[in-house]
Design a protein around this motif. Structure first.
Motif: not given
Lengths: 259, 292
Positions: A1-17
């Protein structure tokens, strides 16, 4: 039904935008000539190019049809980020998520309610935003109004509602959605005890009768106990436990304090 | 991972041109509801209700007529040929109705991401549904205004005494309206995509619209420009708004200025901006929540 495969999410530190275009141009040239970043404030902590926050770090798991999974963990463990990725609000940096069926995500109570529209109009609005067609809502509107317990106010603009009425209406819409996957982020915490109980019973019965998959995030262990038949514990972007509800809650409660 | 098992796959890959148009079609009920919401919410708690859609352009037209009124057929005339008489009221109204749609649609679509970030941060739906809905709901106001314009036009036509001629050119109107929609929506979604990181452009929209209004023949005719800067007429004519409004007037009045080349250039610019906008939009919509 749901398969999550090796998921990464990266956020840059500091003042983005948070900087202007001019700053960004200056920074680009400074980098080109290997000079120090001219826009950096004196004394401010310097975030290098490689200083990034991994909100999710190689998360993998599978959820089968009909499972009711509780997602628990400390603040900053990556629970909400994961829900955002599954509900396609933002995209992952690495990895893949596969889904079968319609996803309804309730990350907030009453998404898309317009204060000037009446309760009835907002049921249509909210239902459509969550992916229902007008025909589906037409066939369920009576049940939704009945469930919300606020029939006498249904033709009043929602800006005149009390927060409790607002929540009841919003929740009634979601609990009547006919989607295969239901995602919720701590939405039951609002509303009175009786209504909460009613909601949990509703979700449980829908999930059992129609074989719906539920993914629920909460810090309230008693709701997790009542609702879920499996628990996944996240810590610092990684899965540290996956399995039985009681054991999962124990693992979470025994986690060392953050720092 | 074997993707064949799953209907929806979410990953970091980005196809150059993926707007989820098929999905937007599935959400057509949502678009309808957005249109209804825009329209209903705008006139809730007003006494005059949708009448406001008519009052606004009428007042602008009255002001134009009072200030520039007598000049409409002299210095500010719509045609190079002397002796042509168009009721100044109709002349100004045609300009302000078209301009009204353009400016309303541009300012609404250009804030798509910023105004809806709260909803978009909580739930997924094809993002393109929002600008589509804005351009349609503005089209409803435009249609009301156009009908009013047409009634007044018929009154002048029946009364006689003016050089108005009803002709097949009127069939051009839907094409002009389509161009107006494409141009304003295209420009709007470009601005909305660019403002997800830098909000500077958002500040410029109001000011830019004001400037654009001055350099388009809304409150005056082409004759004024051609008499002042005859050498730069081509530059003036390249502005799609100019060709849209002059062609609009040409179609309804049956007289005035029409240049096929500039009209086609206007279409080309509109389409180019529109596709550029779609391209940017589809790129931005995936991750804009992280930067907005």
């Amino acid at each position: 039904m749901i398969k999550i495969d090796n998921i990464s999410k990266e956020y840059k530190l500091g003042q983005i935008g948070g900087t202007t275009f001019q700053d960004e141009v200056q920074r680009f040239f400074a980098k080109l000539f290997k000079k120090e970043d001219p826009t950096r404030k004196i004394g401010a902590k310097k975030y290098g190019k490689n200083e990034k926050l991994l909100a999710l770090d190689g998360v993998s798991f599978e959820i089968n049809k009909g499972e009711r999974v509780g997602l628990i963990g400390n603040n900053g463990a990556g629970k909400s980020t994961l829900l955002k990725l599954i509900s396609r609000i933002t995209s992952p940096t690495k990895g893949e998520i596969g889904l079968n069926g319609r996803v309804v995500s309730m990350l907030e109570v009453g998404t898309g309610f317009h204060p000037d529209l009446t309760g009835r109009e907002n049921i249509y609005m909210n239902g459509a935003i969550l992916g229902m067609t007008k025909k589906e809502i037409d066939s369920k509107i009576e049940d939704i109004i009945e469930f919300s317990e606020i029939r006498e106010f249904i033709d009043t603009p929602v800006k005149r509602y009390s927060s409790g009425m607002y929540v009841k209406l919003a929740f009634s819409v979601v609990s009547h959605l006919d989607s295969e996957i239901i995602i919720m982020d701590e939405v039951l915490a609002v509303g009175d005890i009786q209504f909460q109980k009613k909601c949990i019973e509703k979700i449980n019965s829908v999930s059992e009768e129609k074989n719906r998959t539920v993914l629920y995030v909460s810090h309230n262990m008693s709701t997790i106990r009542q609702l879920c038949n499996r628990v996944i514990v996240l810590d610092k972007g990684k899965v540290i436990f996956d399995g039985n509800t009681e054991e999962g809650i124990k693992t979470y409660e025994n986690l060392p304090k953050n720092k | 991972m074997d993707n064949k098992d799953f209907k929806t796959v979410i990953n970091s890959k980005h196809r150059l041109f993926n707007l989820h148009l098929k999905e937007a079609f599935l959400y057509s009920d949502l678009i309808k509801l957005f249109v209804r919401r825009d329209f209903v919410a705008k006139y809730k708690q007003t006494i005059l209700g949708p009448l406001w859609a008519i009052i606004q352009p009428l007042l602008t037209t009255v002001v134009f007529t009072l200030i520039f009124g007598s000049l409409a057929n002299g210095v500010l005339g719509i045609s190079d040929i002397d002796g042509i008489l168009i009721p100044s009221f109709l002349f100004y109204m045609s300009g302000s109705v078209c301009w009204g749609y353009f400016s309303a649609n541009l300012s609404e679509t250009s804030s798509t991401f910023i105004k809806n970030r709260r909803i978009m941060g909580k739930v997924y739906y094809p993002r393109i549904a929002t600008p589509i809905a804005s351009s349609i709901s503005n089209l409803i106001s435009f249609t009301i205004q156009f009908v009013l314009f047409f009634i007044i036009y018929l009154v002048f036509l029946i009364k006689g005494g003016y050089d108005l001629s009803f002709s097949v050119n009127i069939l051009f109107i839907p094409l002009i309206i389509l161009e107006l929609m494409i141009f304003s929506t295209g420009l709007g979604i470009i601005i909305s995509s660019l403002t997800t990181k830098y909000k500077d452009l958002q500040m410029l929209v109001g000011f830019g619209l004001q400037i654009l209004q001055f350099v388009s023949p809304i409150a005056y005719g082409l004759t004024l420009v051609s008499s002042k800067i005859p050498n730069l007429m081509w530059l003036y004519n390249i502005n799609p708004i100019t060709s849209i409004i002059t062609t609009f007037r040409y179609s309804v009045f049956g007289t005035g200025y029409f240049n096929l080349a500039f009209y086609l250039v206007g279409w080309a610019i509109s389409l180019l901006l529109f596709f550029l906008g779609l391209l940017l939009f589809s790129r931005i919509e995936r991750n804009f929540m992280d930067t907005i």
